[in-house]
Design an enzyme around this catalytic site. Structure first.
Site, PDB file in Angstrom:
ATOM      1  N   HIS A 305       0.855  -1.195   0.000  1.00 19.23           N
ATOM      2  CA  HIS A 305       0.000   0.000   0.000  1.00 19.23           C
ATOM      3  C   HIS A 305       0.886   1.237   0.000  1.00 19.23           C
ATOM      4  CE1 HIS A 305      -3.210   2.797   1.112  1.00 19.23           C
ATOM      5  NE2 HIS A 305      -4.032   1.855   0.729  1.00 19.23           N
ATOM      6  N   ASP A 362      -7.870  -5.377  -0.107  1.00 17.33           N
ATOM      7  CA  ASP A 362      -8.301  -6.235  -1.222  1.00 17.33           C
ATOM      8  C   ASP A 362      -7.894  -7.691  -1.064  1.00 17.33           C
ATOM      9  OD1 ASP A 362      -7.525  -3.404  -3.164  1.00 17.33           O
ATOM     10  OD2 ASP A 362      -9.529  -4.207  -2.820  1.00 17.33           O
TER      11      ASP A 362
HETATM   12  C1  SDX Z   1      -6.201  -0.008  -2.971  1.00 19.47           C
HETATM   13  O1  SDX Z   1      -4.519   4.538  -2.141  1.00 19.47           O
HETATM   14  C2  SDX Z   1      -5.425   3.889  -1.518  1.00 19.47           C
HETATM   15  O2  SDX Z   1      -5.825   4.257  -0.432  1.00 19.47           O
HETATM   16  C3  SDX Z   1      -5.972   2.698  -2.251  1.00 19.47           C
HETATM   17  C4  SDX Z   1      -6.967   1.850  -1.492  1.00 19.47           C
HETATM   18  C5  SDX Z   1      -8.256   2.600  -1.241  1.00 19.47           C
HETATM   19  O3  SDX Z   1      -8.980   2.217  -0.307  1.00 19.47           O
HETATM   20  O4  SDX Z   1      -8.578   3.513  -2.046  1.00 19.47           O
HETATM   21  O5  SDX Z   1      -6.428   1.450  -0.258  1.00 19.47           O
HETATM   22  C6  SDX Z   1      -7.367   0.603  -2.280  1.00 19.47           C
HETATM   23  O6  SDX Z   1      -5.960   0.316  -4.104  1.00 19.47           O
HETATM   24  C7  SDX Z   1      -5.309  -0.961  -2.218  1.00 19.47           C
HETATM   25  C8  SDX Z   1      -4.075  -1.423  -3.067  1.00 19.47           C
HETATM   26  C9  SDX Z   1      -4.545  -2.526  -4.010  1.00 19.47           C
HETATM   27  N1  SDX Z   1      -3.485  -2.892  -4.963  1.00 19.47           N
HETATM   28  C10 SDX Z   1      -2.837  -4.062  -4.886  1.00 19.47           C
HETATM   29  O7  SDX Z   1      -2.985  -4.885  -3.995  1.00 19.47           O
HETATM   30  C11 SDX Z   1      -1.896  -4.335  -6.063  1.00 19.47           C
HETATM   31  C12 SDX Z   1      -0.547  -4.862  -5.550  1.00 19.47           C
HETATM   32  N2  SDX Z   1       0.125  -3.798  -4.798  1.00 19.47           N
HETATM   33  C13 SDX Z   1       0.888  -2.874  -5.530  1.00 19.47           C
HETATM   34  O8  SDX Z   1       1.017  -2.869  -6.861  1.00 19.47           O
HETATM   35  C14 SDX Z   1       1.476  -1.729  -4.725  1.00 19.47           C
HETATM   36  O9  SDX Z   1       1.800  -2.191  -3.480  1.00 19.47           O
HETATM   37  C15 SDX Z   1       0.590  -0.499  -4.614  1.00 19.47           C
HETATM   38  C16 SDX Z   1       0.159  -0.033  -5.954  1.00 19.47           C
HETATM   39  C17 SDX Z   1      -0.612  -0.798  -3.775  1.00 19.47           C
HETATM   40  C18 SDX Z   1       1.408   0.591  -3.935  1.00 19.47           C
HETATM   41  O10 SDX Z   1       2.442   0.874  -4.787  1.00 19.47           O
HETATM   42  P1  SDX Z   1       3.523   2.036  -4.436  1.00 19.47           P
HETATM   43  O11 SDX Z   1       3.215   2.670  -3.130  1.00 19.47           O
HETATM   44  O12 SDX Z   1       3.657   2.915  -5.624  1.00 19.47           O
HETATM   45  O13 SDX Z   1       4.803   1.218  -4.183  1.00 19.47           O
HETATM   46  P2  SDX Z   1       5.775   0.729  -5.328  1.00 19.47           P
HETATM   47  O14 SDX Z   1       5.013   0.193  -6.482  1.00 19.47           O
HETATM   48  O15 SDX Z   1       6.767   1.806  -5.585  1.00 19.47           O
HETATM   49  O16 SDX Z   1       6.499  -0.523  -4.599  1.00 19.47           O
HETATM   50  C19 SDX Z   1       7.522  -0.286  -3.649  1.00 19.47           C
HETATM   51  C20 SDX Z   1       8.376  -1.536  -3.735  1.00 19.47           C
HETATM   52  C21 SDX Z   1       8.764  -1.881  -5.173  1.00 19.47           C
HETATM   53  O17 SDX Z   1      10.003  -2.564  -5.135  1.00 19.47           O
HETATM   54  P3  SDX Z   1      11.368  -1.690  -5.439  1.00 19.47           P
HETATM   55  O18 SDX Z   1      11.178  -1.038  -6.797  1.00 19.47           O
HETATM   56  O19 SDX Z   1      11.469  -0.690  -4.304  1.00 19.47           O
HETATM   57  O20 SDX Z   1      12.464  -2.732  -5.432  1.00 19.47           O
HETATM   58  O21 SDX Z   1       7.637  -2.672  -3.259  1.00 19.47           O
HETATM   59  C22 SDX Z   1       7.441  -3.596  -4.305  1.00 19.47           C
HETATM   60  C23 SDX Z   1       7.711  -2.873  -5.598  1.00 19.47           C
HETATM   61  O22 SDX Z   1       8.197  -3.769  -6.590  1.00 19.47           O
HETATM   62  N3  SDX Z   1       6.045  -4.039  -4.213  1.00 19.47           N
HETATM   63  C24 SDX Z   1       5.618  -5.283  -4.352  1.00 19.47           C
HETATM   64  C25 SDX Z   1       4.224  -5.234  -4.143  1.00 19.47           C
HETATM   65  N4  SDX Z   1       3.834  -3.977  -3.909  1.00 19.47           N
HETATM   66  C26 SDX Z   1       4.959  -3.229  -3.950  1.00 19.47           C
HETATM   67  N5  SDX Z   1       6.273  -6.439  -4.614  1.00 19.47           N
HETATM   68  C27 SDX Z   1       5.517  -7.556  -4.681  1.00 19.47           C
HETATM   69  N6  SDX Z   1       4.167  -7.590  -4.493  1.00 19.47           N
HETATM   70  C28 SDX Z   1       3.496  -6.454  -4.214  1.00 19.47           C
HETATM   71  N7  SDX Z   1       2.171  -6.490  -4.052  1.00 19.47           N
END
Ligand code: SDX
Length: 427
Positions: A305, A362
């Site tokens: 998140h 989720d």
């Molecule tokens: C919702 O914003 C909100 O409030 C949203 C929400 C709401 O109520 O409105 O809470 C609802 O959208 C919840 C999130 C649902 N999405 C997912 O579950 C999809 C999987 N998660 C992600 O793609 C990710 O974690 C996000 C999109 C939720 C957050 O992404 P960020 O904050 O932009 O973080 P990032 O993509 O920059 O990741 C940081 C690091 C990265 O690695 P590095 O580049 O630093 O090496 O963490 C890794 C990412 O690769 N990473 C993951 C991961 N999520 C982040 N690695 C594996 N699995 C994951 N799920």
């Protein structure tokens, strides 16, 4: 902490006020930065940017705190109802008994759709994704309710807000009915908001539908968990669309479109699909390895998140609700066991611990929704149904903010500098 921030740019030093809210991080008011320095800030994804002032929802990502108008999500989920939370978000205070009864009646009396909209559904293929239908029909509402599109009139804004909250369950239920080839059911004003939605979704004209009170309470709680969440992507979309003066129905349609993405609200559908793909606990290590592999675009859906760097408090309530619904329905689902073991293994893995990746709202929601009988394709439509409360509350707050103006970000331009056109016969 000083109440100003100093910034050194080539040739000058500038100072900007630091603004303090009621709780949470201070902000540096940089509204005069470009005029005074000729430079922009650069913050793709808005990781360090406050886009607005708001009094609706507060999140502390490190402490796993989520407050709606000051009330903790755990207390609202356990003690309140979705309609009461809707009133709270729109009006700022919890309603008294008479106020709640009046609000319930108001919303109930707006649950029917204009009959012409039922024919709108006929234009979709039966296998259209429900979110495609939700986007289309929500946007089409502006073609029917012209008497509540003048955003300068607070009365019309509130009528449009009530209509959107009231009609979203009808629209979502009709999208489901259309996809399974069953007739639409009209709302039944004798039922609760959530009971009405269950009947419109799972009832048939051929027999009486009896709402299961445990399922009704669980789904109502799930709606509360999804009601609002600060300035997330879809809420920011609604605010940006609304900042141009677009009508509320068009703004909510824009929010639905944004929510559909798998990185956002579409994650609940993607998370359950992922759990089914994993299938059994023995395959979990393979998927954890993939999630950690930089060369593999796969991510654990329902994990991570932007704000929560500790547990998402909604996921805690969601997991508890799974156990309650499974016990009541006397069902079990191997997918839930996979989810529990996946969470346990991931939270012991350094990659997820170091990156502070925990289950989010989720991760478990699909397990419950599936047990209640919703197809995976309906999960994000339910998220949109519930988030409509937050979207309309945020939209109203923005429109009535005297400082609001059209949102118009700038950029760091890295394209070609000016060059002269070359006629095609000379290229
Ligand atoms: C919702 O914003 C909100 O409030 C949203 C929400 C709401 O109520 O409105 O809470 C609802 O959208 C919840 C999130 C649902 N999405 C997912 O579950 C999809 C999987 N998660 C992600 O793609 C990710 O974690 C996000 C999109 C939720 C957050 O992404 P960020 O904050 O932009 O973080 P990032 O993509 O920059 O990741 C940081 C690091 C990265 O690695 P590095 O580049 O630093 O090496 O963490 C890794 C990412 O690769 N990473 C993951 C991961 N999520 C982040 N690695 C594996 N699995 C994951 N799920």
């Amino acid at each position: 902490m000083s109440d100003t921030a100093k910034l050194q740019v080539p040739g000058k030093e500038v100072e900007y006020p630091i603004l303090t809210g009621s709780v949470g991080p201070d902000v540096i008011d940089i509204r005069k930065l470009y005029a005074q320095t000729g430079t922009f800030t650069y913050d793709p994804g808005f990781t360090s940017t406050a886009s607005c002032e708001s009094g609706l929802t507060y999140i502390d990502g490190d402490e796993g705190v989520l407050l709606h108008r000051g009330y903790p999500i755990g207390q609202l989920a356990e003690q309140s109802s979705f309609m009461e939370v809707a009133y709270l978000m729109l009006n700022g205070e919890l309603p008294g008994q008479d106020e709640l009864a009046k609000f319930n009646t108001t919303i109930t009396r707006h649950t029917m759709l204009h009959e012409q909209l039922a024919t709108f559904y006929r234009g979709f293929r039966r296998d259209a994704h429900p979110m495609a239908v939700m986007c289309g029909v929500a946007g089409a509402l502006s073609a029917f309710y012209h008497d509540s599109t003048d955003i300068t009139d607070p009365k019309q804004r509130m009528i449009a807000s009530h209509r959107l909250i009231a009609k979203m369950p009808t629209i979502a239920a009709m999208a489901y009915k259309y996809s399974v080839g069953q007739p639409f059911l009209y709302p039944d004003n004798r039922l609760s908001y959530t009971g009405n939605f269950l009947r419109m979704t799972f009832g048939v004209p051929a027999e009486e539908y009896v709402v299961n009170p445990v399922v009704e309470k669980a789904l109502d709680r799930i709606f509360i968990l999804h009601a609002d969440h600060e300035q997330n992507a879809s809420t920011s979309t609604v605010r940006l669309a609304g900042s141009s003066g677009a009508n509320p129905f068009a703004c909510i349609a824009a929010g639905i479109a944004c929510l559909w993405g798998p990185a956002h609200g579409g994650a609940n559908e993607a998370a359950l699909n992922m759990l089914h793909e994993i299938g059994r606990p023995e395959r979990i290590p393979e998927f954890i390895a993939r999630a950690k592999d930089k060369n593999d675009p796969f991510r654990l859906m329902g994990f991570g998140h932007r704000v929560y760097k500790n547990y998402d408090p909604r996921a805690t309530v969601m997991q508890k609700t799974v156990r309650e619904v499974f016990k009541e329905l006397n069902v079990s689902d191997p997918v839930f066991d996979v989810a529990l073991q996946l969470e346990e293994m991931a939270l012991k893995d350094d990659y997820f611990v170091e990156k502070k990746l925990f289950p989010n709202v989720d991760f478990y929601s699909g397990v419950i929704l599936s047990a209640i009988g919703f197809p995976t394709t309906m999960f994000t439509a339910l998220f949109a149904l519930a988030r409509t409360v937050g979207w309309v509350a945020q939209w109203n707050e923005m429109i009535s903010d005297p400082e609001q103006k059209i949102g118009r970000p700038r950029q760091l331009y890295t394209g070609p500098t000016q060059r002269d056109y070359v006629p095609v016969d000379k290229r």
